[in-house]
Design a protein around this motif. Structure first.
Motif, short mmCIF file in Angstrom:
data_model
loop_
_atom_site.label_atom_id
_atom_site.label_comp_id
_atom_site.label_asym_id
_atom_site.label_seq_id
_atom_site.Cartn_x
_atom_site.Cartn_y
_atom_site.Cartn_z
N LYS A 152 -4.66 6.85 -1.93
CA LYS A 152 -3.92 5.63 -1.60
C LYS A 152 -4.14 4.57 -2.67
CE LYS A 152 -4.02 6.63 3.21
NZ LYS A 152 -3.50 6.20 4.42
N ASN A 164 -2.63 0.41 -4.04
CA ASN A 164 -1.90 -0.79 -3.65
C ASN A 164 -1.54 -1.61 -4.89
OD1 ASN A 164 -4.62 -1.92 -3.95
ND2 ASN A 164 -3.73 -3.74 -3.04
N HIS A 176 0.86 -1.19 0.00
CA HIS A 176 0.00 0.00 0.00
C HIS A 176 0.89 1.23 0.00
CE1 HIS A 176 -3.81 -2.12 0.83
NE2 HIS A 176 -2.97 -3.03 1.32
#
Length: 142
Positions: free
Chosen positions: A78, A80, A69
């Protein structure tokens, strides 16, 4: 089966699917069985990236998968990527390096959904900053 004659253990792919789909684990470390005929799950669990890299042995090879992440900047949010790590430290026995290198594709091709491949011969090559740089470059080149 690989060129080296190494096959996959029964839980290699199912454990990966649990990481990918169910988010049951953040990492899986794979190793060759003692008889060097099968790739098997060595350990799995929930750790941050630094603690995960600390689980890789200093003197032996491993394959690993990590759900990485990261955030490039505040405007992108964010993200990942699932990393496939080929760990082959300089101090590992030559025979071990050869078997791991020739068996890698057996495992790698069975794991659908890998976002980036990381190869490391020392801890600096798999450091969080190094991986983040590689993952961010991959994102910007797409």
């Amino acid at each position: 089966m690989s060129r080296s004659g190494v096959g996959l253990g029964p839980d290699c792919v199912t454990t990966f699917e649990e990481l990918k789909l169910k988010k049951t684990y953040s990492f899986i470390i794979y190793k060759l069985s003692d008889d060097k005929k099968t790739i098997e799950v060595d350990m799995k669990g929930e750790l941050n990236y630094e603690d995960f890299t600390g689980k890789l042995p200093e003197n032996d090879c491993r394959y690993a998968v990590f759900d990485f992440h990261y955030e490039i900047d505040a405007t992108e949010g964010k993200r990942n990527k699932i990393l496939f790590v080929s760990w082959s430290p300089d101090d590992a026995p030559v025979r071990s390096k050869m078997v791991y290198a020739s068996s890698k594709d057996t495992l790698r091709r069975s794991l659908t959904g890998i976002g980036a491949d990381i190869q490391g011969t020392d801890y600096s090559e798999i450091a969080c900053e190094t991986v983040l740089e590689k993952v961010a470059k991959k994102k910007s080149s797409q």
